[in-house]
Design an enzyme around this catalytic site. Structure first.
Site, short mmCIF file in Angstrom:
data_model
loop_
_atom_site.label_atom_id
_atom_site.label_comp_id
_atom_site.label_asym_id
_atom_site.label_seq_id
_atom_site.Cartn_x
_atom_site.Cartn_y
_atom_site.Cartn_z
N HIS A 141 -3.02 -3.24 -6.06
CA HIS A 141 -3.34 -2.74 -4.72
C HIS A 141 -4.84 -2.78 -4.46
O HIS A 141 -5.60 -2.02 -5.07
CB HIS A 141 -2.78 -1.32 -4.56
CG HIS A 141 -3.03 -0.75 -3.20
ND1 HIS A 141 -3.36 0.55 -2.97
CD2 HIS A 141 -3.02 -1.35 -1.98
CE1 HIS A 141 -3.53 0.74 -1.68
NE2 HIS A 141 -3.35 -0.40 -1.05
N ASN A 188 -4.24 6.27 -1.76
CA ASN A 188 -3.56 6.54 -0.48
C ASN A 188 -2.84 7.89 -0.48
O ASN A 188 -2.67 8.50 0.57
CB ASN A 188 -2.58 5.42 -0.13
CG ASN A 188 -3.29 4.25 0.53
OD1 ASN A 188 -4.44 4.37 0.92
ND2 ASN A 188 -2.61 3.13 0.66
N GLU A 212 -6.01 -0.87 -7.72
CA GLU A 212 -5.08 -0.03 -8.48
C GLU A 212 -4.05 -0.96 -9.14
O GLU A 212 -3.45 -1.80 -8.46
CB GLU A 212 -4.35 0.94 -7.55
CG GLU A 212 -5.25 2.00 -6.94
CD GLU A 212 -4.56 2.83 -5.86
OE1 GLU A 212 -4.89 4.01 -5.73
OE2 GLU A 212 -3.68 2.30 -5.14
N SER A 253 0.82 -1.21 0.00
CA SER A 253 0.00 0.00 0.00
C SER A 253 0.85 1.25 0.00
O SER A 253 0.35 2.32 -0.34
CB SER A 253 -0.98 0.01 1.18
OG SER A 253 -0.32 -0.26 2.37
N1 CAA Z 1 -15.14 -10.77 3.20
C1 CAA Z 1 -16.41 -10.97 2.94
N2 CAA Z 1 -17.38 -10.40 3.58
C2 CAA Z 1 -17.03 -9.56 4.54
C3 CAA Z 1 -15.72 -9.27 4.86
C4 CAA Z 1 -14.75 -9.93 4.16
N3 CAA Z 1 -13.46 -9.75 4.39
N4 CAA Z 1 -15.70 -8.38 5.85
C5 CAA Z 1 -16.97 -8.14 6.15
N5 CAA Z 1 -17.76 -8.85 5.35
C6 CAA Z 1 -19.18 -8.94 5.30
C7 CAA Z 1 -19.67 -9.11 6.69
O1 CAA Z 1 -19.93 -10.49 6.85
C8 CAA Z 1 -20.87 -8.24 6.75
O2 CAA Z 1 -22.01 -9.01 6.69
P1 CAA Z 1 -22.70 -9.60 8.03
O3 CAA Z 1 -22.51 -8.59 9.11
O4 CAA Z 1 -24.09 -9.78 7.60
O5 CAA Z 1 -21.99 -10.87 8.30
C9 CAA Z 1 -20.84 -7.43 5.47
O6 CAA Z 1 -19.69 -7.79 4.75
C10 CAA Z 1 -20.64 -5.99 5.73
O7 CAA Z 1 -21.80 -5.58 6.22
P2 CAA Z 1 -21.96 -4.08 6.52
O8 CAA Z 1 -23.38 -3.86 6.83
O9 CAA Z 1 -20.93 -3.61 7.50
O10 CAA Z 1 -21.65 -3.50 5.08
P3 CAA Z 1 -21.71 -2.03 4.67
O11 CAA Z 1 -22.75 -1.89 3.66
O12 CAA Z 1 -21.75 -1.16 5.86
O13 CAA Z 1 -20.31 -1.81 3.95
C11 CAA Z 1 -18.00 -1.37 3.86
C12 CAA Z 1 -19.10 -2.10 4.60
C13 CAA Z 1 -17.93 -1.81 2.41
C14 CAA Z 1 -16.70 -1.74 4.57
C15 CAA Z 1 -18.31 0.16 3.91
O14 CAA Z 1 -18.50 0.55 5.24
C16 CAA Z 1 -17.21 0.99 3.32
O15 CAA Z 1 -17.12 1.17 2.12
N6 CAA Z 1 -16.30 1.49 4.17
C17 CAA Z 1 -15.12 2.23 3.70
C18 CAA Z 1 -13.98 1.27 3.61
C19 CAA Z 1 -12.77 1.92 3.02
O16 CAA Z 1 -12.68 3.11 2.78
N7 CAA Z 1 -11.76 1.08 2.78
C20 CAA Z 1 -10.49 1.54 2.27
C21 CAA Z 1 -9.51 1.57 3.36
S1 CAA Z 1 -7.97 2.23 2.82
C22 CAA Z 1 -7.15 0.91 2.24
O17 CAA Z 1 -7.53 -0.22 2.34
C23 CAA Z 1 -5.89 1.22 1.59
C24 CAA Z 1 -4.67 0.79 2.27
O18 CAA Z 1 -3.70 0.56 1.57
C25 CAA Z 1 -4.53 0.75 3.74
#
Ligand code: CAA
Length: 278
Positions: free
Chosen positions: A135, A185, A147, A114
């Site tokens: 990524h 990022n 990405e 990342s």
């Molecule tokens: N695999 C499969 N399913 C998963 C999972 C995974 N790894 N993690 C969670 N889930 C499932 C869960 O089981 C959950 O379902 P249940 O609770 O029914 O079991 C479901 O996905 C998520 O349910 P939510 O109601 O929480 O889903 P949501 O509609 O609220 O969306 C989200 C969740 C997509 C994470 C949303 O909140 C979102 O888009 N958040 C922003 C995340 C973001 O910005 N990520 C980028 C981070 S930066 C990065 O990653 C870069 C880096 O290099 C560090």
């Protein structure tokens, strides 16, 4: 397809691969860790069945496509390998050296780094043309973006193979060059650092800051929830790496986050960060 490193990101990538119908070898340093990741993948696929998003048969076939190993040699037959190991340059360079020896000459080797430079990761390699960045975003099975990063010596073939594979996984790939933080990022890390600084400057609570960004800026999660999800150690490391390259004060990790990292408050994975988790 091979995935090396089955932490949150690697396991998520392996899940995507088996769901997309690709036989996948997942490698961890021990079989026990590999099995834990396999169990997590099986759990998420079961949840999809329970929620009516996947047939039971399709779930079972997907789970059966994943083979777990602690032996890198088992990746010999892979056409594409994605590494998602610890974010340390030397460890990644060493791994790519091993993969070059083990995998066939046409195999594409991708890093999910990342914040490190893909060009630097490839710099110790004798076949840097087949090394690219792929990524993914956390949680990988849910976030649509990947990405595709072109390092200085990546070939067109390797770059386009990675792009096509991103599409095969059902992702929305975007192409970019190997610059610090790539696209997302480069923007998101200083933004999240600003959010954490605002906690102290505006004397706003964690809950109110999160509510502010969700309800005032349309974010799906608040910044504190998001840093907890990403991992405070991961975020601090990425901030340090960007600051080292760009020297912009906003890139430097806020002292509050460094203190949390040092205290072992790593977010969801440690049970406590800005919030407390079961
Ligand atoms: N695999 C499969 N399913 C998963 C999972 C995974 N790894 N993690 C969670 N889930 C499932 C869960 O089981 C959950 O379902 P249940 O609770 O029914 O079991 C479901 O996905 C998520 O349910 P939510 O109601 O929480 O889903 P949501 O509609 O609220 O969306 C989200 C969740 C997509 C994470 C949303 O909140 C979102 O888009 N958040 C922003 C995340 C973001 O910005 N990520 C980028 C981070 S930066 C990065 O990653 C870069 C880096 O290099 C560090």
């Amino acid at each position: 397809m091979g995935v090396v490193g089955l932490g949150a990101m690697g396991a998520g990538i392996a899940q995507l691969c088996v769901e997309a119908g690709v036989d996948t070898v997942g490698r961890e340093v021990s079989l026990e860790l590999a099995q834990k990741a396999g169990d997590r993948i099986a759990h998420f696929l079961t949840r999809k069945v329970e929620k009516g998003q996947l047939d039971q048969d399709a779930r079972d076939v997907a789970v059966g496509r994943l083979s777990l190993t602690a032996d890198l040699e088992d990746l010999a037959g892979c056409d594409l390998v994605i590494e998602a190991i610890v974010e340390e340059l030397a460890s990644k360079q060493e791994l790519f050296g091993e993969l070059e020896r083990i995998c066939g000459g046409d195999a594409v080797l991708a890093s999910n780094t990342s914040a490190l430079s893909v060009t630097e990761i490839a710099s110790k390699s004798s076949t840097p043309q087949r090394i690219v960045g792929m990524h993914f975003f956390n949680p990988a099975p849910l976030m649509p973006l990947v990405e595709i990063i072109r390092a200085e010596l990546s070939s067109d073939d390797a770059f386009e193979t990675a792009y096509a594979f991103g599409e095969k996984l059902g992702k929305h790939p975007i192409r970019c060059h190997d610059t610090p933080g790539f696209v997302v990022n480069r923007v998101l890390i200083p933004l999240l650092n600003d959010c954490v600084r605002v906690l102290d400057e505006a004397r706003v609570t964690v809950e109110d800051l999160d509510a502010g960004m969700k309800h005032g800026a349309g974010w799906p999660m608040g910044p504190c929830e998001l840093v907890d999800l990403v991992g405070i150690d991961v975020h601090v490391h990425a901030s340090d790496a960007l600051y080292e390259k760009l020297r912009e004060p906003r890139m430097a990790p806020p002292p509050r986050l460094v203190a949390m990292r040092n205290a072992g408050l790593l977010g969801r994975k440690s049970g406590r960060g800005f919030y407390t988790y079961d």
